[in-house]
Design an enzyme around this catalytic site. Structure first.
Site, PDB file in Angstrom:
ATOM      1  N   HIS A 197      37.007  38.927  52.400  1.00  0.00           N
ATOM      2  CA  HIS A 197      36.848  37.688  53.163  1.00  0.00           C
ATOM      3  C   HIS A 197      35.424  37.632  53.732  1.00  0.00           C
ATOM      4  CE1 HIS A 197      37.168  34.749  56.381  1.00  0.00           C
ATOM      5  NE2 HIS A 197      38.171  34.232  55.695  1.00  0.00           N
ATOM      6  N   GLU A 215      35.765  30.355  48.936  1.00  0.00           N
ATOM      7  CA  GLU A 215      35.565  29.967  50.331  1.00  0.00           C
ATOM      8  C   GLU A 215      34.078  29.959  50.656  1.00  0.00           C
ATOM      9  OE1 GLU A 215      39.154  30.703  53.056  1.00  0.00           O
ATOM     10  OE2 GLU A 215      38.025  32.539  52.893  1.00  0.00           O
TER      11      GLU A 215
HETATM   12  P1  PGA Z   1      39.165  27.768  58.279  1.00  0.00           P
HETATM   13  O1  PGA Z   1      39.125  29.275  57.744  1.00  0.00           O
HETATM   14  O2  PGA Z   1      40.336  27.116  57.574  1.00  0.00           O
HETATM   15  O3  PGA Z   1      39.366  27.881  59.753  1.00  0.00           O
HETATM   16  O4  PGA Z   1      37.892  27.137  57.906  1.00  0.00           O
HETATM   17  C1  PGA Z   1      39.358  29.552  56.398  1.00  0.00           C
HETATM   18  C2  PGA Z   1      39.277  31.041  56.152  1.00  0.00           C
HETATM   19  O5  PGA Z   1      38.450  31.715  56.757  1.00  0.00           O
HETATM   20  O6  PGA Z   1      40.061  31.588  55.357  1.00  0.00           O
END
Ligand code: PGA
Length: 233
Positions: A102, A151
C-alpha cells in the site's frame, strides 16, 4: 460475469466497540438487501488493524456474515526474532487476505521492492491472498499477486479521484501485464458518480476503499450500486 469486489482498508482506525458497531450495521444492511450468500452478492472484504482481528472474526463467524477479513500488511519474515512484526502464519489464523505494498506502507515505512517480494512469498506460503497495490502502470507487478489495486498516490485520501479517462489508460496497461485476476481502483472513491463512472470503464472489477469503508452504510451502498446496476464486468 466476474464478481464485483469491494475491499475496505480501515488503516489505523477504530476501537473494539466501533468494530462491533460497524459489523452490526453491516449485518443489518445485508439483511435489508437479502445478502447472505457470498456467491450472490459482491465479494466484501475489510482489512482491519491487527488487534481487531479476533473480535471481528468472532463476530463474523457467530453471525455468519458474508464478509471476509484481511490485514493491511505482513512481516516479510516468518516466525522468529522480529520485534514488532506479525507473521503471515499468525495472520492467517484470522484473515484470508493481505494488502501488499500500500502507498502508505511504501511512503511512511519505507517498504522496499525486496521486502514486498518477501511479503508476497510469506503470504502465499501461508495461504493469505495477496492484494498488490500499485501507484501507476510503471511499477513491476509480481506474477504471484492474486488481486491488483491501482491506487494513484495523488488520489489517496485527497478527495480527488483519478479521472476515468486516465484510470482507463492505466488500467488497460496494468491489465496487459497481469493474467485474468481482479483489478481494483482505489483513491477517493466516496460517491455514486465516481463508482458508476469507474465501473462503466469495464477494466476494473471493484474498489479498494479507505475513508468510505469506515462507514458500513457507505461501504454497503457502494457495493449495492455495483451489484444492482451490474456495472462492473
Ligand atoms: P481513500 O483511501 O479511499 O481514503 O482515498 C484509499 C486507500 O488508501 O486504499
Amino acid at each position: 460475469m466476474r464478481q464485483p469486489l469491494v475491499i475496505g482498508n480501515w488503516k489505523s482506525n477504530k476501537s473494539i466497540e466501533e468494530t462491533h458497531d460497524w459489523l452490526l450495521l453491516f449485518k443489518e444492511k445485508c439483511e435489508e438487501l437479502g445478502w447472505s450468500d457470498p456467491e450472490n452478492m459482491p465479494t466484501c472484504i475489510i482489512c482491519v488493524p491487527f488487534p481487531l482481528l479476533p473480535v471481528a472474526k468472532e463476530y463474523i463467524d457467530t453471525h455468519h456474515l458474508p464478509l471476509s477479513l484481511g490485514v493491511q500488511d505482513i512481516s516479510p519474515y516468518g516466525e522468529g526474532a522480529y520485534t514488532g512484526e506479525v507473521n503471515a502464519q499468525l495472520a492467517h489464523e484470522f484473515a484470508s487476505y493481505v494488502l501488499i505494498g500500500h502507498a502508505e506502507r511504501r511512503k511512511y515505512f519505507h517498504e522496499t521492492e525486496q521486502e514486498l517480494a518477501f511479503e508476497l512469498l510469506e503470504a502465499k506460503t501461508h495461504e493469505l491472498t495477496p492484494i498488490f497495490c500499485t501507484p501507476s502502470e510503471n511499477e513491476s507487478i509480481p506474477q504471484s499477486a492474486d488481486i491488483v489495486a491501482y491506487e494513484p498516490t495523488f488520489a489517496i485520501g485527497t478527495g480527488t479521484p483519478d479521472t476515468p479517462e486516465h484510470a482507463l489508460m492505466v488500467g488497460n496497461k496494468i491489465r496487459a501485464k497481469i493474467s485474468a485476476i481482479p483489478l481494483l481502483y482505489g483513491g477517493s472513491v466516496y460517491d455514486d458518480a465516481t463508482v458508476k463512472s469507474f465501473c462503466k470503464l469495464g477494466v476494473f472489477d471493484g474498489f479498494l476503499l479507505g475513508t468510505a469503508s469506515l462507514d458500513p452504510v457507505v461501504f454497503v451502498h457502494i457495493a449495492e450500486i455495483m451489484w444492482k446496476e451490474q456495472l462492473c464486468p
